[in-house]
Design a protein around this motif. Structure first.
Motif, short mmCIF file in Angstrom:
data_model
loop_
_atom_site.label_atom_id
_atom_site.label_comp_id
_atom_site.label_asym_id
_atom_site.label_seq_id
_atom_site.Cartn_x
_atom_site.Cartn_y
_atom_site.Cartn_z
N THR A 31 -26.67 -2.61 -40.56
CA THR A 31 -26.82 -1.33 -41.25
C THR A 31 -25.46 -0.68 -41.42
OG1 THR A 31 -27.17 -0.09 -39.20
CG2 THR A 31 -29.14 -0.94 -40.30
N LYS A 33 -23.74 3.35 -42.05
CA LYS A 33 -23.95 4.78 -42.14
C LYS A 33 -22.59 5.47 -42.22
CE LYS A 33 -26.71 8.48 -40.37
NZ LYS A 33 -27.73 8.95 -39.46
N TYR A 35 -20.31 8.99 -41.75
CA TYR A 35 -20.19 10.26 -41.04
C TYR A 35 -18.91 10.95 -41.49
CZ TYR A 35 -23.58 8.15 -37.87
OH TYR A 35 -24.69 7.55 -37.35
#
Length: 146
Positions: A31, A33, A35
């Motif tokens: 995965t 992601k 930030y």
């Protein structure tokens, strides 16, 4: 009354893209992601509270350990991602990236600081090579007394 304007410097923001591997139904699933990290006054205060180190002093950054770097990095998440825990931050970062994380946080707190440190180290090395500066650990001649 003399009112003097004060303009805040723009805060630096780091976009951190994290690649992780999760176990899902017995299979590894990758995965990604994103930030956004900021080292503002609140993050600095939180980092100082959690580590009991004073990050307004350069020595605290230079001698920071991994166990103290983790809460500092977590504090940088706090503004835009307060739901992220210290444990989650620890799972996101590889120990191989220790130096990169440390310099990224230093640059967030004090933009250009690491460039100045590197330049000063290069200048010292040059002076040492030319015999103009002592080498660390090298014995120095004793001072003469009158």
């Amino acid at each position: 009354m003399d009112i003097k304007p004060f303009e805040s410097a723009a805060l630096g923001v780091v976009k951190l893209v994290v690649h992780t591997a999760e176990l899902e139904n017995g299979e590894i699933k990758e995965t990604q992601k994103t930030y956004h990290l900021v080292m503002d006054f609140n993050a600095m205060a939180l980092a100082m509270e959690k580590t009991e180190l004073d990050f307004t002093i350069a020595e605290s950054w230079v001698k920071i350990s991994l166990s103290n770097l983790l809460p500092v990095c977590w504090a940088a998440f706090h503004r835009f991602h307060p739901e992220v825990t210290v444990e989650e931050v620890g799972r996101m970062l590889s120990p191989a990236k220790l130096w990169d994380v440390k310099t990224m946080l230093m640059d967030l707190a004090y933009p250009g600081w690491t460039d100045r440190i590197v330049a000063a180290a290069e200048e010292l090395k040059k002076q040492q090579e030319e015999g103009q500066a002592p080498i660390q650990g090298e014995a120095q001649p004793a001072a003469e007394s009158a």
